[in-house]
Design an enzyme around this catalytic site. Structure first.
Site, PDB file in Angstrom:
ATOM      1  N   HIS A   1     -13.603  -1.932  -9.173  1.00 57.75           N
ATOM      2  CA  HIS A   1     -12.410  -3.049  -8.970  1.00 57.75           C
ATOM      3  C   HIS A   1     -12.818  -2.158  -7.146  1.00 57.75           C
ATOM      4  O   HIS A   1     -11.818  -2.415  -6.246  1.00 57.75           O
ATOM      5  CB  HIS A   1     -11.499  -1.574  -8.931  1.00 57.75           C
ATOM      6  CG  HIS A   1     -11.399  -0.584  -8.148  1.00 57.75           C
ATOM      7  ND1 HIS A   1     -12.760   0.509  -8.673  1.00 57.75           N
ATOM      8  CD2 HIS A   1     -11.110   0.225  -7.143  1.00 57.75           C
ATOM      9  CE1 HIS A   1     -12.363   1.587  -7.942  1.00 57.75           C
ATOM     10  NE2 HIS A   1     -11.416   1.218  -6.902  1.00 57.75           N
TER      11      HIS A   1
HETATM   12  C1  UD1 Z   1      -7.621   2.394  -4.026  1.00 62.31           C
HETATM   13  C2  UD1 Z   1      -8.661   3.100  -3.017  1.00 62.31           C
HETATM   14  C3  UD1 Z   1      -9.413   3.442  -3.916  1.00 62.31           C
HETATM   15  C4  UD1 Z   1      -9.407   4.150  -5.242  1.00 62.31           C
HETATM   16  C5  UD1 Z   1      -8.630   3.230  -5.975  1.00 62.31           C
HETATM   17  C6  UD1 Z   1      -8.197   3.281  -7.042  1.00 62.31           C
HETATM   18  C7  UD1 Z   1      -7.806   2.598  -1.020  1.00 62.31           C
HETATM   19  C8  UD1 Z   1      -8.304   2.050   0.605  1.00 62.31           C
HETATM   20  N1  UD1 Z   1      -8.585   2.421  -1.719  1.00 62.31           N
HETATM   21  O1  UD1 Z   1      -7.922   0.944  -4.218  1.00 62.31           O
HETATM   22  O2  UD1 Z   1     -10.500   3.858  -2.552  1.00 62.31           O
HETATM   23  O3  UD1 Z   1     -10.786   3.874  -5.704  1.00 62.31           O
HETATM   24  O4  UD1 Z   1      -7.131   2.579  -5.115  1.00 62.31           O
HETATM   25  O5  UD1 Z   1      -7.498   2.907  -8.547  1.00 62.31           O
HETATM   26  O6  UD1 Z   1      -6.874   2.983  -0.712  1.00 62.31           O
HETATM   27  N2  UD1 Z   1      -2.051  -3.509  -7.217  1.00 62.31           N
HETATM   28  C9  UD1 Z   1      -1.510  -2.984  -7.997  1.00 62.31           C
HETATM   29  N3  UD1 Z   1      -0.095  -2.540  -9.329  1.00 62.31           N
HETATM   30  C10 UD1 Z   1      -0.574  -1.010  -8.570  1.00 62.31           C
HETATM   31  C11 UD1 Z   1      -2.091  -0.835  -7.373  1.00 62.31           C
HETATM   32  C12 UD1 Z   1      -2.242  -2.042  -6.932  1.00 62.31           C
HETATM   33  O7  UD1 Z   1      -1.237  -5.275  -8.566  1.00 62.31           O
HETATM   34  O8  UD1 Z   1       0.225  -0.218  -9.413  1.00 62.31           O
HETATM   35  C13 UD1 Z   1      -2.364  -4.577  -6.806  1.00 62.31           C
HETATM   36  C14 UD1 Z   1      -2.002  -4.785  -4.713  1.00 62.31           C
HETATM   37  O9  UD1 Z   1      -2.400  -6.283  -5.296  1.00 62.31           O
HETATM   38  C15 UD1 Z   1      -2.871  -4.263  -4.574  1.00 62.31           C
HETATM   39  C16 UD1 Z   1      -4.207  -4.311  -4.877  1.00 62.31           C
HETATM   40  O10 UD1 Z   1      -4.028  -3.962  -5.968  1.00 62.31           O
HETATM   41  O11 UD1 Z   1      -2.776  -4.713  -2.966  1.00 62.31           O
HETATM   42  C17 UD1 Z   1      -5.103  -3.352  -4.021  1.00 62.31           C
HETATM   43  O12 UD1 Z   1      -4.645  -1.656  -4.303  1.00 62.31           O
HETATM   44  P1  UD1 Z   1      -4.321  -0.676  -3.193  1.00 62.31           P
HETATM   45  O13 UD1 Z   1      -3.790   0.541  -3.523  1.00 62.31           O
HETATM   46  O14 UD1 Z   1      -4.319  -1.650  -2.509  1.00 62.31           O
HETATM   47  O15 UD1 Z   1      -6.257  -0.906  -3.787  1.00 62.31           O
HETATM   48  P2  UD1 Z   1      -7.315  -0.600  -4.484  1.00 62.31           P
HETATM   49  O16 UD1 Z   1      -8.224  -1.219  -4.729  1.00 62.31           O
HETATM   50  O17 UD1 Z   1      -6.373   0.118  -6.090  1.00 62.31           O
END
Ligand code: UD1
Length: 375
Positions: free
Chosen positions: A214
């Protein structure tokens, strides 16, 4: 009674927080009152609410609904929303976990409001500042009054940056720093009692590799993403081995964006690649316990592989968990097919030992005791 405001928001933080909430409920309920704030960073049911139900986490007292999805917007919105809650709740300290954007927003809000900051999982470093998490953790550590390190390496990293245990009253200028073991080890031990094998049966998993990915460094670079998919399919074909892949929403979006129709079809419907929805924590433990080997870019999954005595191949150019690589239980393969194949064969052929590197499973009690003494 101490009032501690716990800020969580991303999947691994829900899991980490359950260890502390459990310790407060069982042994510190007369000393610590916990107020939980959900930053809204993760919001899908299988990324958020499933963990609250399964881990028996208290329902958050405050839940933010974020508009922004980008890193800066996300951080700014959480910072802004949290300040309002801090002013209203007036906690004795703010508790944050790990290295996400939620963590950084918490660190900034606490500092600006002169509220002592407690950082659990302090001192980890990848020495790669292109990782958003590396900036988040460095800044958070430098704002903290009370820091809990999961490993000796983490303690050493802080010392190198001038963050040392002070004998003065605990504050951001004279922090207290402890090596306490890893609360994820507490959780893995505790929840492995509740593991059911349903997820294995449902997905027909036997003799399989567990794969997770991820990190933006893998998902957001089209060529690298395609390369990882290709090398994984070839590894699975070569060894006729199923690859179980609980897929993070970020990865799903990236695959849909960056792969063309044929590439996407080849990967998603490969005869050995089993794409699944994101797994709950207990299901993840089942997947880790019964797999042959783990291939991952997640820091948490690297450690859990070690807890369940599985070799691990790391799809990154570095790791914060140097101990498990030094122990020979994990290898850094980056996105190199040669390294993946070489280390797969090596891990299969050699005998690996898994001495206890992450504490005694009682880190949460230690942390609560120190909070009571220091705050
Ligand atoms: C975040 C953390 C990472 C952690 C990971 C665990 C940061 C910088 N990164 O990364 O350290 O290892 O969480 O999962 O904070 N999204 C959804 N649904 C959700 C959550 C996310 O669709 O419930 C999608 C969205 O498009 C979002 C993207 O995933 O923009 C990324 O989510 P984000 O929380 O920004 O970063 P992670 O890659 O999850």
């Amino acid at each position: 009674m101490l009032k501690i405001l716990t800020l969580i928001g991303a999947r691994p933080q829900f899991i980490k927080a359950s260890a502390i909430s459990r310790a407060i409920k069982n042994s510190f309920s007369d000393k610590i009152e916990e107020v939980i704030v959900h930053s809204g960073q993760h919001y899908d049911a299988n990324m958020s609410s499933v963990f609250f139900e399964e881990l028996a986490l208290p329902i958050p007292n405050h839940i933010f609904k974020l508009q922004a999805k980008g890193h800066s917007g996300q951080t700014a919105e959480i910072l802004n929303n949290l300040e309002e809650v801090l002013l209203k709740e007036k906690p004795n300290a703010l508790l944050v976990y790990g290295d996400t954007n939620t963590t950084l927003a918490g660190a900034l809000a606490a500092s600006k409001n002169h509220i002592p900051l407690i950082h659990i999982e302090a001192g980890l470093r990848s020495f790669n500042k292109t990782m958003p998490e590396e900036i988040n953790r460095i800044l958070t550590d430098h704002c903290s009054s009370l820091l809990f390190c999961p490993t000796k390496t983490a303690l050493h990293n802080l010392k190198v940056e001038g963050i040392c245990h002070s004998t003065n009253q605990c504050s951001a200028d004279s922090p207290k720093v402890y090596a306490c073991g890893d609360i994820m080890y507490d959780n893995s031990l505790y929840f492995s009692k509740y593991v059911k094998e349903d997820i294995l049966k449902k997905n027909g998993l036997e003799n399989y590799l567990l794969f997770t990915m991820h990190r933006p460094s893998n998902t957001d670079k089209p060529e690298r993403l395609k390369n990882i998919c290709r090398m994984l399919m070839r590894l699975a074909d070569k060894h006729q081995q199923i690859v179980a892949f609980p897929m993070h929403p970020r990865t799903k979006k990236s695959l849909l964006t960056h792969l063309n129709v044929e590439e996407l079809d080849a990967f998603m419907h490969h005869r050995f690649v089993k794409v699944m929805e994101p797994a709950s924590f207990v299901d993840m433990i089942a997947l880790e316990k019964h797999c042959q080997m783990v291939i991952t870019d997640s820091g948490g999954v690297q450690k859990e592989a070690y807890f369940f005595e599985k070799p691990c191949l790391i799809l990154r150019s570095e790791t914060e968990w140097l101990e498990i690589v030094a122990q020979g239980a994990a290898a850094i393969v980056d996105a190199s097919e040669d390294k993946l194949n070489l280390n797969y064969d090596l891990m299969k052929s050699k005998s690996i030992t898994f001495p206890k590197l992450f504490g005694d499973g009682k880190s949460a009690e230690f942390i609560c005791q120190k909070i009571v003494e220091e705050i």
